[in-house]
Design a protein around this motif. Sequence first.
Motif, mmCIF file in Angstrom:
data_model
loop_
_atom_site.group_PDB
_atom_site.id
_atom_site.type_symbol
_atom_site.label_atom_id
_atom_site.label_comp_id
_atom_site.label_asym_id
_atom_site.label_seq_id
_atom_site.Cartn_x
_atom_site.Cartn_y
_atom_site.Cartn_z
ATOM 1 N N THR A 14 0.826 -1.200 0.000
ATOM 2 C CA THR A 14 0.000 0.000 0.000
ATOM 3 C C THR A 14 0.859 1.248 0.000
ATOM 4 O O THR A 14 1.762 1.398 0.834
ATOM 5 N N VAL A 15 0.577 2.117 -0.964
ATOM 6 C CA VAL A 15 1.248 3.409 -1.073
ATOM 7 C C VAL A 15 0.228 4.499 -0.782
ATOM 8 O O VAL A 15 -0.880 4.495 -1.329
ATOM 9 N N THR A 16 0.563 5.424 0.107
ATOM 10 C CA THR A 16 -0.341 6.517 0.456
ATOM 11 C C THR A 16 0.321 7.845 0.137
ATOM 12 O O THR A 16 1.528 7.917 -0.105
ATOM 13 N N GLY A 17 -0.489 8.902 0.143
ATOM 14 C CA GLY A 17 0.086 10.216 -0.115
ATOM 15 C C GLY A 17 -0.969 11.303 -0.104
ATOM 16 O O GLY A 17 -2.155 11.060 0.164
ATOM 17 N N VAL A 18 -0.528 12.513 -0.388
ATOM 18 C CA VAL A 18 -1.417 13.657 -0.451
ATOM 19 C C VAL A 18 -1.056 14.484 -1.688
ATOM 20 O O VAL A 18 0.119 14.661 -2.005
ATOM 21 N N GLU A 24 -2.566 23.933 -1.002
ATOM 22 C CA GLU A 24 -3.945 23.545 -0.757
ATOM 23 C C GLU A 24 -4.196 22.136 -1.294
ATOM 24 O O GLU A 24 -3.677 21.758 -2.346
ATOM 25 N N PRO A 25 -5.002 21.312 -0.575
ATOM 26 C CA PRO A 25 -5.301 19.963 -1.073
ATOM 27 C C PRO A 25 -6.098 20.011 -2.371
ATOM 28 O O PRO A 25 -6.863 20.949 -2.621
ATOM 29 N N VAL A 26 -5.909 18.992 -3.208
ATOM 30 C CA VAL A 26 -6.634 18.880 -4.479
ATOM 31 C C VAL A 26 -7.544 17.661 -4.392
ATOM 32 O O VAL A 26 -7.105 16.528 -4.634
ATOM 33 N N PRO A 27 -8.813 17.838 -4.013
ATOM 34 C CA PRO A 27 -9.729 16.694 -3.965
ATOM 35 C C PRO A 27 -10.159 16.279 -5.367
ATOM 36 O O PRO A 27 -10.259 17.111 -6.269
ATOM 37 N N THR A 42 -8.312 11.182 -5.096
ATOM 38 C CA THR A 42 -8.052 11.771 -3.785
ATOM 39 C C THR A 42 -9.356 12.188 -3.112
ATOM 40 O O THR A 42 -10.328 12.536 -3.769
ATOM 41 N N ASP A 43 -9.357 12.136 -1.783
ATOM 42 C CA ASP A 43 -10.549 12.526 -1.034
ATOM 43 C C ASP A 43 -10.550 14.029 -0.813
ATOM 44 O O ASP A 43 -9.748 14.765 -1.397
ATOM 45 N N ILE A 44 -11.431 14.489 0.052
ATOM 46 C CA ILE A 44 -11.608 15.920 0.258
ATOM 47 C C ILE A 44 -10.351 16.579 0.809
ATOM 48 O O ILE A 44 -10.105 17.765 0.603
ATOM 49 N N ASP A 45 -9.489 15.792 1.478
ATOM 50 C CA ASP A 45 -8.239 16.331 2.017
ATOM 51 C C ASP A 45 -7.068 16.131 1.075
ATOM 52 O O ASP A 45 -5.911 16.409 1.431
ATOM 53 N N GLY A 46 -7.347 15.626 -0.126
ATOM 54 C CA GLY A 46 -6.292 15.417 -1.110
ATOM 55 C C GLY A 46 -5.495 14.150 -0.906
ATOM 56 O O GLY A 46 -4.493 13.936 -1.595
ATOM 57 N N THR A 78 5.072 6.634 1.260
ATOM 58 C CA THR A 78 4.238 7.836 1.392
ATOM 59 C C THR A 78 4.846 8.957 0.546
ATOM 60 O O THR A 78 6.051 9.174 0.560
ATOM 61 N N TYR A 79 3.949 9.661 -0.188
ATOM 62 C CA TYR A 79 4.422 10.673 -1.135
ATOM 63 C C TYR A 79 3.611 11.955 -0.991
ATOM 64 O O TYR A 79 2.388 11.919 -0.877
ATOM 65 N N ASN A 80 4.313 13.074 -0.986
ATOM 66 C CA ASN A 80 3.676 14.378 -1.126
ATOM 67 C C ASN A 80 3.845 14.812 -2.579
ATOM 68 O O ASN A 80 4.971 14.957 -3.065
ATOM 69 N N ILE A 81 2.735 15.015 -3.272
ATOM 70 C CA ILE A 81 2.777 15.321 -4.707
ATOM 71 C C ILE A 81 2.143 16.689 -4.920
ATOM 72 O O ILE A 81 0.982 16.912 -4.561
ATOM 73 N N SER A 82 2.882 17.597 -5.515
ATOM 74 C CA SER A 82 2.388 18.951 -5.764
ATOM 75 C C SER A 82 2.130 19.129 -7.257
ATOM 76 O O SER A 82 3.018 18.871 -8.080
#
Length: 1011
Positions: A14-18, A24-27, A42-46, A78-82
């Motif tokens: 499982t890989v997770t991230g935002v 700002e999050p991108v839902p 992505t959910d409401i929090d990205g 876990t990844y933060n993707i902008s």
Amino acid sequence: MFCTSLLSFGQAQTVTGVVTSEGEPVPGALVLIKGTQKGTVTDIDGTFSIDATAGNVLVVSFVGYTTKEVPVVGGQTTYNISLSLSTSDLSEVVVVGYGSQIKKEVTGAIQSIGGAQLRDMPVSTIAQKLQGRLAGVQINQTTGQPGRGMQVRIRGQLSVSGGSEPLYVVDGFPITGDINSINPDEIDDISVLKDAASTSLYGSRAANGVVLITTKKGKAGQTNVNLNVFTGFQKVPMRGRLEMMNAEEFAQFKKEYYEDAGQTVPQVFSDPSIYRGQNNDWYDALLQTAPISSYNLTLTSNKERVNTSAVVGVFDQKGVVVNTDFKRFSLRLNTDYQLSDKVNIGVNVAPNYVFDNTPRSDGDRGTGIIFNALHTWPVMPIRDENGELTLFNRFPAETGNIFAYPNWVRSAQELTNETTRLNLLTTSYVEWKPIKNLSFRSTFNVELNNSRFFFSNPSTATSAINVAIPTVASSIRETNNNMSWLNENIATYRNTIGDHNFEMLAGFSNQRFRLDIYRVQSDTYADDRILTTQAAVNINRGGTFNNVQEWSLTSVFSRFTYSYKGKYLFTASARGDGSSRFGSNNRWGIFPSTSVGWVLSDEEFLKGNSTISFAKIRSSYGITGNNNIGNYTQYALVNNTVNVAFGNTLTPGAAVTSLDNPNLGWETTAQMDVGFDLGFLDDRISFGYDYFVKNTTNLLYAVQIPQESGFTNFNDNIGEIKFWGHEFQINAVPTTGAFRWTVNANLSFNRNRVLELADGIDRVYGSFHITQVGKPFAQFYGLKKLGNYANAEDLANSPKIPGRSTVGSIKLEDFNGDGVITFGGDRDDRQIIGNPFPDFTYGITNNFNWKNWDMSIVGSGSHGQDLYMRHLYSLANLDGVFNMVRKAKDRFRSPDNPGEGIFGTTVGGGNVTGIERDWPNSNFVWDASFFTIRNITLGYTFTKLPKAIRSARLYASAQNVLVFTNYWGGQNPEVSMQGNGQGDGGNLSPGVDLGPYPVPRTITFGANINF
């Protein structure tokens, strides 16, 4: 937050991230494992979660943002993707005929617009959503009748009698029915093909352009439920309404009319002040504030091997004229299923039911209730002393009233003019990929339309003028059943060899259409409550018939597309059509095209340029056709209802009514297009330009022939029309960041000239028009007004109409210089007096985003076109037979009181005033340039929501907000009507205003919720 663990190559974990943008999050962003259909959103929090292995690549995308690819590496889960905001759409896939292309590599003149750009517009039809958004595509709303009235012209194309509407293709199926029945919420993408290189694969039906409509499908890896609802109201603004005299002003006019003529003023008009505050506004009495609502539920899913979407819609629009409404109930089910790695199948099923009721609102005097209401005397009561609608109004003949006036409000309420339509559109396909890069696709499509029309006219109402009440009750029942089926078989091979990319397509198709019409007209009923056919005393034989219309089309087509390094582009295509509509000697038409393009920005001399980020030049040439001439025109037709007299006995017989033409063939349009596309400052600004020239030859027309032949006309191919024009399109992103502003603007110039008609014929006439060799098409034709004869000296020294011209009457130009004003005949003084086509059209769309707020403003307009105020022949009848436009108050009354010069004297009666009224002249023609703010929408997207809701947006919208125009003849400067109120006037008679159904301003409030 970051978590680490050992991720072995090839072992799923499982890989997770935002996903964020500018912090700002991108839902709702799509996270897809590259090369597969496996993904999530992505959910409401990205945030997102997905099973992946080391070596996989995550493809993250969202509308309006640049797609990003992120490799999955061992040891990181876990990844933060902008994501960065996108200022370019060059990598978008554009739907073209029988396929798709990357926008960067398109060589034809194609414009595409996505469904997301068309959201939240409270309209009933697709065409209304496109107004002002596309260069070279003029879309006018000719009437405000619910569900009707949209006129679409691509690059100004028109024909003498072959129609001007483009071909509409829904999910690959060229439909024959009405696109107004399609729910706009079903649309995912619209592409407009404008040049011959883009349209030639549709051959014989593509001369007027092609509109490709793609309906919704599931997005890869997503399951989504969307609820889109709006409700609101419609109202006709006061501004722009035709200003008519009120009761006191009309009584004053009548009083002055008799005084100026030296006659006794009738008692009812001797004191106009008695009508003060007693006005009967018949036009306003027909209007109401009307509700509008729409409910759409969409389910899409694309997982594993199944891609499914379902759209259920209910649209309910009451008209702003009493007793008019439009309802549509629609369902669309689109399913694609991957049977194996080599076989895919799909079925789209779209039934809908439409109810439409408009009780003869539009039309000429005595045909349309609205026009009738405008010219009814405002001193005539709408309601009696008990508040009930009157049945009938008629002042004594000595008051100048020569017509009987039914109560038009009662007519609108009691007349029935209903059409119910049950439509079914189905498309299905099987696709087989036997080897890599090769596919075979076979489709079978069916369109079924069943419509039932019912008109009833009780004895207490009528849409006709000068008909006493009670009248003869009548009814019409008509049923239309039509079916169109299409089978297409297409082979496609695409491959990449080094830097060479190419695609080859070949296909074969058959289409067949049949329409059955059954109509019964009856009249004279004993009871208005029972208007069935069997209750009628009389069956009207002239209005009772059955009819069959059939046509078929067989086609072969092919296309070759090639690119080298993605920067040298070439496309060639050809289609051959065989149509049953043409003569036996001329059934087949061949329609080839070719186009080239060069992406200059990929060359070394432009790479890295800090100003020019993209540059492409393109050119195309091709031939398309038009077979829109109706059916059986190539045959000698026979009328079998003719009676023959033998002595004193009538015997049924038959007679030939038209001549055959085995050489009748295709109307063809050859078109050349040259254009370029530029991007500046990393595509923050993009600019597109097209110049086109096209010649339409072999025009389909019923040519007049000598009556000695026993016939009046002969269907043949004649003449040539030249079209040319310029189109400009600009997109810009002036600001990014927390406040984002995007703007799209377009400007188009279209021109045409008639180069040739038939042998011995240099002109053809429309209602108030002339189409003449060497001139633009369908120009307004009549006498030119110079003013009014100012005094006796002016009258004596000017050309005049013998026995009719007088001081104060209309002064017309002696065009041929013979000293006498003549209408028609060998000494005709008529000339071109106006142009119904604009000098240029334009549109602008602004979109603003700030945090959770969004706003869009859409406007469009046209400049330089004229309208012919046909209604002035009644509403400026200086004999005072009807109510008058308010401007007639300032008419010519004496040399010392000449008025504002628009209308002349009333002295002399019909012998004098009839010239101004009955002879078409430039006083009927007025500039109708306009700019309309089509839509303003303000929305707010919520971020703090329950877990079950992915996103929610509330919005308010205003449609037809403001119209800026100097046109004073009515509320709608886009109007174009036929005298019977049916249609837009046709190509030979455009731009005629008869006071149609008004276009309302619409205010709505809506919600868009994703689950």
